[in-house]
Design an enzyme around this catalytic site. Structure first.
Site, PDB file in Angstrom:
ATOM      1  N   HIS A 259      -1.449   0.475  -9.786  1.00  0.00           N
ATOM      2  CA  HIS A 259      -2.079  -0.501  -8.869  1.00  0.00           C
ATOM      3  C   HIS A 259      -2.659  -1.700  -9.641  1.00  0.00           C
ATOM      4  O   HIS A 259      -3.854  -1.998  -9.541  1.00  0.00           O
ATOM      5  CB  HIS A 259      -3.168   0.200  -8.042  1.00  0.00           C
ATOM      6  CG  HIS A 259      -3.446  -0.479  -6.723  1.00  0.00           C
ATOM      7  ND1 HIS A 259      -3.834   0.194  -5.600  1.00  0.00           N
ATOM      8  CD2 HIS A 259      -3.409  -1.783  -6.360  1.00  0.00           C
ATOM      9  CE1 HIS A 259      -4.029  -0.651  -4.595  1.00  0.00           C
ATOM     10  NE2 HIS A 259      -3.762  -1.879  -5.043  1.00  0.00           N
TER      11      HIS A 259
ATOM     12  N   GLU B 183      -3.302   7.817  -3.734  1.00  0.00           N
ATOM     13  CA  GLU B 183      -3.872   7.342  -5.001  1.00  0.00           C
ATOM     14  C   GLU B 183      -5.183   8.045  -5.306  1.00  0.00           C
ATOM     15  O   GLU B 183      -5.963   8.267  -4.385  1.00  0.00           O
ATOM     16  CB  GLU B 183      -4.105   5.820  -4.919  1.00  0.00           C
ATOM     17  CG  GLU B 183      -2.845   5.063  -5.247  1.00  0.00           C
ATOM     18  CD  GLU B 183      -2.993   3.557  -5.209  1.00  0.00           C
ATOM     19  OE1 GLU B 183      -4.026   3.050  -5.680  1.00  0.00           O
ATOM     20  OE2 GLU B 183      -2.071   2.908  -4.720  1.00  0.00           O
TER      21      GLU B 183
ATOM     22  N   ARG C 230       0.869  -1.180   0.000  1.00  0.00           N
ATOM     23  CA  ARG C 230       0.000   0.000   0.000  1.00  0.00           C
ATOM     24  C   ARG C 230       0.905   1.229   0.000  1.00  0.00           C
ATOM     25  O   ARG C 230       1.972   1.231   0.652  1.00  0.00           O
ATOM     26  CB  ARG C 230      -0.894   0.031   1.249  1.00  0.00           C
ATOM     27  CG  ARG C 230      -2.063  -0.926   1.206  1.00  0.00           C
ATOM     28  CD  ARG C 230      -3.142  -0.482   0.212  1.00  0.00           C
ATOM     29  NE  ARG C 230      -4.301  -1.352   0.213  1.00  0.00           N
ATOM     30  CZ  ARG C 230      -4.482  -2.390  -0.599  1.00  0.00           C
ATOM     31  NH1 ARG C 230      -3.565  -2.697  -1.505  1.00  0.00           N
ATOM     32  NH2 ARG C 230      -5.590  -3.104  -0.543  1.00  0.00           N
TER      33      ARG C 230
HETATM   34  N1  LIG Z   1      -0.723  -3.868  -5.096  1.00  0.00           N
HETATM   35  C1  LIG Z   1      -1.716  -4.722  -5.113  1.00  0.00           C
HETATM   36  O1  LIG Z   1      -2.503  -4.796  -6.040  1.00  0.00           O
HETATM   37  C2  LIG Z   1      -1.899  -5.656  -3.958  1.00  0.00           C
HETATM   38  C3  LIG Z   1      -2.409  -6.935  -4.202  1.00  0.00           C
HETATM   39  C4  LIG Z   1      -2.587  -7.781  -3.122  1.00  0.00           C
HETATM   40  C5  LIG Z   1      -2.244  -7.371  -1.841  1.00  0.00           C
HETATM   41  N2  LIG Z   1      -1.742  -6.127  -1.647  1.00  0.00           N
HETATM   42  C6  LIG Z   1      -1.352  -5.695  -0.301  1.00  0.00           C
HETATM   43  O2  LIG Z   1      -0.458  -6.668   0.228  1.00  0.00           O
HETATM   44  C7  LIG Z   1      -0.768  -6.879   1.583  1.00  0.00           C
HETATM   45  C8  LIG Z   1      -0.271  -8.229   2.018  1.00  0.00           C
HETATM   46  O3  LIG Z   1      -1.065  -9.263   1.481  1.00  0.00           O
HETATM   47  P1  LIG Z   1      -0.852 -10.787   1.930  1.00  0.00           P
HETATM   48  O4  LIG Z   1      -1.948 -11.578   1.314  1.00  0.00           O
HETATM   49  O5  LIG Z   1       0.548 -11.211   1.692  1.00  0.00           O
HETATM   50  O6  LIG Z   1      -1.121 -10.637   3.500  1.00  0.00           O
HETATM   51  P2  LIG Z   1      -0.497 -11.472   4.690  1.00  0.00           P
HETATM   52  O7  LIG Z   1      -1.321 -11.133   5.871  1.00  0.00           O
HETATM   53  O8  LIG Z   1      -0.343 -12.900   4.300  1.00  0.00           O
HETATM   54  O9  LIG Z   1       0.979 -10.861   4.867  1.00  0.00           O
HETATM   55  C9  LIG Z   1       1.259  -9.665   5.507  1.00  0.00           C
HETATM   56  C10 LIG Z   1       2.492  -9.879   6.354  1.00  0.00           C
HETATM   57  O10 LIG Z   1       2.912  -8.618   6.870  1.00  0.00           O
HETATM   58  C11 LIG Z   1       3.433  -8.873   8.146  1.00  0.00           C
HETATM   59  N3  LIG Z   1       3.529  -7.636   8.915  1.00  0.00           N
HETATM   60  C12 LIG Z   1       2.545  -6.949   9.531  1.00  0.00           C
HETATM   61  N4  LIG Z   1       3.053  -5.870  10.139  1.00  0.00           N
HETATM   62  C13 LIG Z   1       4.394  -5.872   9.895  1.00  0.00           C
HETATM   63  C14 LIG Z   1       5.457  -5.036  10.247  1.00  0.00           C
HETATM   64  N5  LIG Z   1       5.260  -3.964  11.026  1.00  0.00           N
HETATM   65  N6  LIG Z   1       6.682  -5.340   9.818  1.00  0.00           N
HETATM   66  C15 LIG Z   1       6.899  -6.425   9.062  1.00  0.00           C
HETATM   67  N7  LIG Z   1       5.929  -7.283   8.688  1.00  0.00           N
HETATM   68  C16 LIG Z   1       4.691  -7.000   9.110  1.00  0.00           C
HETATM   69  C17 LIG Z   1       2.469  -9.887   8.751  1.00  0.00           C
HETATM   70  O11 LIG Z   1       3.040 -10.561   9.866  1.00  0.00           O
HETATM   71  C18 LIG Z   1       2.244 -10.798   7.560  1.00  0.00           C
HETATM   72  O12 LIG Z   1       3.145 -11.883   7.521  1.00  0.00           O
HETATM   73  C19 LIG Z   1      -2.281  -6.678   1.644  1.00  0.00           C
HETATM   74  O13 LIG Z   1      -2.712  -6.327   2.939  1.00  0.00           O
HETATM   75  C20 LIG Z   1      -2.531  -5.580   0.655  1.00  0.00           C
HETATM   76  O14 LIG Z   1      -2.527  -4.334   1.285  1.00  0.00           O
HETATM   77  C21 LIG Z   1      -1.574  -5.253  -2.684  1.00  0.00           C
HETATM   78  O1  LIG Z   2      -5.394  -5.617  -1.584  1.00  0.00           O
HETATM   79  C1  LIG Z   2      -5.595  -5.992  -2.743  1.00  0.00           C
HETATM   80  O2  LIG Z   2      -6.161  -7.050  -3.007  1.00  0.00           O
HETATM   81  C2  LIG Z   2      -5.099  -5.172  -3.884  1.00  0.00           C
HETATM   82  O3  LIG Z   2      -4.603  -3.964  -3.597  1.00  0.00           O
HETATM   83  C3  LIG Z   2      -5.888  -5.232  -5.135  1.00  0.00           C
HETATM   84  O4  LIG Z   2      -5.789  -6.511  -5.605  1.00  0.00           O
END
Ligand SMILES: NC(=O)c1ccc[n+]([C@@H]2O[C@H](COP(=O)([O-])OP(=O)(O)OC[C@H]3O[C@@H](n4cnc5c(N)ncnc54)[C@H](O)[C@@H]3O)[C@@H](O)[C@H]2O)c1
Ligand SMILES: O=C(O)[C@H](O)CO
EC number: 1.1.1.29
Length: 386
Positions: free
Chosen positions: A320, A302, A273
């Site tokens: 994004h 954004e 994010r």
């Molecule tokens: N750009 C995109 O289109 C897109 C797509 C999918 C997900 N995302 C973002 O990616 C994030 C992660 O997704 P995920 O499915 O891997 O989630 P997830 O919950 O599996 O992984 C997140 C990880 O971050 C760790 N974490 C939390 N706070 C932390 C900190 N202070 N320091 C270090 N690590 C920390 C957690 O322990 C966890 O392992 C989502 O929350 C979303 O915001 C963005």
């Molecule tokens: O959190 C998410 O899933 C993304 O930002 C969009 O796929």
């Protein structure tokens, strides 16, 4: 009075009224809802980001559930409006739900769904693409070609970084961070250093096993290290990719001081994010360190970029799109619809949000469960034993 919002209606006589604030890819999600007695209304407004007032107008007097988007502000106002309309279910079409005030949802007894798992590999692949594009200066080179500037091979032309043998750093080694780490380690034989609040045993085992395989083949083995602080990753890694959730603890996790700790020629990737990076500080850092590069899929405000970012050659910026593969986006739509449908039908919550594959099999009926409800515990919802 909010002005009416344009909609497309499916199955007008359905018993349950479900709103989708956007058209979403695929048709399976639509079919699943209408086959289960839902009247589905899809918002067809042209503007990209709907306001709270627009969504209140969509919800109206009677609404059983809403499928919404990460661009919307799901707080007190929307959850109270949904609750007044009799609604008990909301799902983001996203895994991240920092746009949702879960406390407000709890207050009104509304279940909040998200879409984990289906986007893990797709998102990691974009982070890997940005890593390669930055390391090998692909966007700059493409612009150079199109500008007609190429007049023959030169020893110094667009020299970048070799990844093999370098160190990849991952901040937030959850689902996506671990998938990205595996791609970079296995694909490019990079060593891994990661920082997460929790140990990623599966990831460590994978790198250990791959290292042993390489060694047995007479190649230099890859290594891994779990850093005791984030700064350790920043100091040691050549490429750093950010994959934590966005919350109070990760806001501006990468700031001016931390940027200064990174190698002068490091590459920073962000597919988590935007606010995880202090983007104004990043712009200054990029200006002062032309060999430092970034690949950004997400931005602090954004859809806007901080002033100056768009002019910098050492920044690659994409809008994004990390989860934007057809299979994934259709799957996200399906999971979001099934979260809402499952709650409406009174189904339990799936036992493991990391294993949502059974919901994505197009040739079978999905399990009678909500794939992923983030406030299931707070609402005391039962869990599926399937
Ligand atoms: N750009 C995109 O289109 C897109 C797509 C999918 C997900 N995302 C973002 O990616 C994030 C992660 O997704 P995920 O499915 O891997 O989630 P997830 O919950 O599996 O992984 C997140 C990880 O971050 C760790 N974490 C939390 N706070 C932390 C900190 N202070 N320091 C270090 N690590 C920390 C957690 O322990 C966890 O392992 C989502 O929350 C979303 O915001 C963005
Ligand atoms: O959190 C998410 O899933 C993304 O930002 C969009 O796929």
């Amino acid at each position: 009075m909010a002005k009416p919002v344009s909609i497309e209606v499916w199955n007008p006589n359905g018993k349950y009224r479900v709103i989708s604030t956007k058209s979403m890819p695929g048709t399976r999600w639509i079919n699943l809802l209408i086959q289960n007695d839902c009247r589905l209304e899809i918002c067809t407004e042209k503007k990209t980001i709907l306001s709270v007032e627009d969504i209140i107008a969509l919800i109206g007097d009677k609404c059983d559930g809403v499928i919404g988007q990460l661009t919307e502000d799901w707080g007190e106002e929307l959850f109270s409006a949904l609750s007044r309309a009799g609604g008990k279910a909301f799902s983001n079409m996203a895994v991240g739900y920092n746009n949702v005030n879960v406390d407000a949802a709890n207050k009104y007894g509304v279940a909040v769904g998200n879409t984990p798992g289906v986007l893990t590999e797709t998102t990691a692949e974009l982070a890997a693409s940005l890593s390669l594009a930055a390391a090998r200066r692909i966007v700059e080179a493409d612009e150079f070609m199109r500008a007609g500037l190429y007049d023959g091979w030169l020893p110094h032309l667009f020299v970048g970084n070799l990844l093999k043998g370098q160190t990849v750093g991952v901040i937030g080694a959850g689902r996506i961070g671990s998938a990205y780490a595996r791609m970079m380690v296995e694909g490019f034989k990079m060593n891994l250093i990661y920082f997460d609040l929790y140990q990623s045993t599966r990831l460590e085992k994978f790198v250990t096993a791959y290292g042993a395989f390489l060694k047995a083949s007479g190649e230099t083995p890859v290594t891994w290290k779990r850093a005791s602080s984030m700064d350790e990753v920043l100091q040691e890694a050549d490429i750093i990719s950010l994959h934590p959730v966005l919350d109070k603890t990760t806001y501006h996790l990468v700031n001016k001081e931390r940027l200064a700790k990174m190698k002068k020629e490091a590459i920073l990737i962000n597919c988590s994010r935007g606010p995880v990076i202090d983007e104004a500080a990043l712009v200054e850092h990029l200006k002062e360190n032309p060999l430092f590069r970034v690949g950004l899929d997400v931005f602090e405000d954004e859809p806007y970029m901080k002033p100056g970012l768009a002019d910098l050659k050492n920044a690659i910026v994409v809008p994004h799109i990390a989860s934007a593969s057809k299979w994934t986006r259709e799957g996200m739509a399906t999971l979001a619809a099934l979260n809402v449908l499952g709650k409406i039908k009174g189904y339990p919550v799936w036992f493991d949000a990391n294993r949502v594959e059974p919901f994505l099999n197009e040739n079978a009926q999905p399990p009678a469960a909500c794939p992923s409800i983030v406030n299931a515990k707070a609402l005391g919802l039962p869990t599926s034993k399937l």
